[in-house]
Design an enzyme around this catalytic site. Structure first.
Site, PDB file in Angstrom:
ATOM      1  N   SER A  79       6.821  -0.493   2.862  1.00  8.74           N
ATOM      2  CA  SER A  79       6.558  -0.951   1.498  1.00  8.74           C
ATOM      3  C   SER A  79       7.304  -0.070   0.496  1.00  8.74           C
ATOM      4  CB  SER A  79       5.059  -0.932   1.196  1.00  8.74           C
ATOM      5  OG  SER A  79       4.381  -1.905   1.956  1.00  8.74           O
ATOM      6  N   ASP A 114       0.882  -1.171   0.000  1.00 12.96           N
ATOM      7  CA  ASP A 114       0.000   0.000   0.000  1.00 12.96           C
ATOM      8  C   ASP A 114       0.916   1.216   0.000  1.00 12.96           C
ATOM      9  OD1 ASP A 114      -1.765   2.158   0.774  1.00 12.96           O
ATOM     10  OD2 ASP A 114      -3.096   0.713   1.751  1.00 12.96           O
ATOM     11  N   VAL A 128       0.629   3.940   1.362  1.00 10.65           N
ATOM     12  CA  VAL A 128       0.738   4.576   2.679  1.00 10.65           C
ATOM     13  C   VAL A 128       1.811   3.928   3.551  1.00 10.65           C
ATOM     14  CG1 VAL A 128      -0.962   3.200   3.978  1.00 10.65           C
ATOM     15  CG2 VAL A 128      -0.666   5.636   4.504  1.00 10.65           C
ATOM     16  N   SER A 129       2.220   2.718   3.228  1.00  7.15           N
ATOM     17  CA  SER A 129       3.168   1.977   4.053  1.00  7.15           C
ATOM     18  C   SER A 129       4.608   2.401   3.766  1.00  7.15           C
ATOM     19  CB  SER A 129       3.010   0.476   3.787  1.00  7.15           C
ATOM     20  OG  SER A 129       4.123  -0.238   4.277  1.00  7.15           O
ATOM     21  N   PRO A 130       5.286   2.998   4.748  1.00  7.87           N
ATOM     22  CA  PRO A 130       6.662   3.431   4.503  1.00  7.87           C
ATOM     23  C   PRO A 130       7.630   2.273   4.284  1.00  7.87           C
ATOM     24  CG  PRO A 130       6.102   3.732   6.819  1.00  7.87           C
ATOM     25  CD  PRO A 130       4.839   3.336   6.108  1.00  7.87           C
TER      26      PRO A 130
END
Length: 189
Positions: free
Chosen positions: A17, A11, A13-15
């Protein structure tokens, strides 16, 4: 001989990731990576999980320090967005609406804008400017909404509880810091 397939659930929003996406090239020649946008909030809801920075107050400042160290180590920019955490439902739908071959480059573009430059990609005007009106319109279709749900359910069904999650032959690897284990397995295969 064809390469094994690694599913990469993520996603924007996931740092972590973002860090994984910046490192995904480490799988080149070892596997074919299938980028599978999922909704992290949906994964959290289905598994009873929360973001690591929200369970213990001291984790948020540490997480950003850790991310800064990782970005410096790997040599890419990191700017914590003021809009963190952003609602990325529309962003993830846009990724699901894109042609499969375009998803990696489009994901990297959105990661670089959100985590590299710190701009709010969840803002509809900003997002439309980045991806165009046609893709935004396609992102609201029932087919695309179903694809995002399917990806989210797939990661949860495989035992996933967050992002980034990698899946190889039904075996789950969680976190960008586990890429070395995935690489090791691929090299030994």
């Amino acid at each position: 001989m064809s390469l094994p397939i690694v599913d990469f659930f993520y996603d924007i929003v996931s740092p972590y990731s973002y860090v994984a996406a910046k490192r995904i090239h480490e799988l080149d020649g070892l596997a074919t990576v299938r980028w599978r946008p999922c909704l992290l909030g949906g994964v959290f809801k289905a598994t009873g999980n929360t973001g690591p920075a929200f369970t213990v107050p001291a984790k948020m400042p540490y997480m950003f320090k850790d991310l800064s160290r990782l970005a410096a180590y790997y040599g890419f920019p990191l700017t914590v967005p003021k809009s963190f955490p952003a609602n990325t439902v529309t962003v993830q739908r846009v990724l699901c609406a894109a042609d499969e071959a375009q998803v990696p480059a489009l994901s990297m573009k959105l990661y670089d804008i959100y985590w590299g430059q710190g701009l709010d990609v969840s803002d509809p005007v900003t997002l439309t400017g980045l991806v165009g009106e046609a893709l935004m319109a396609k992102a609201s279709s029932d087919e695309v909404k179903a694809r995002l749900r399917e990806n989210t359910e797939a990661v949860v069904g495989a035992g996933g509880f967050g992002a980034p999650t990698f899946l190889l032959d039904g075996e789950l690897y969680f976190g960008e810091d586990r890429l070395f284990l995935l690489i090791d397995r691929l090299k030994k295969a």
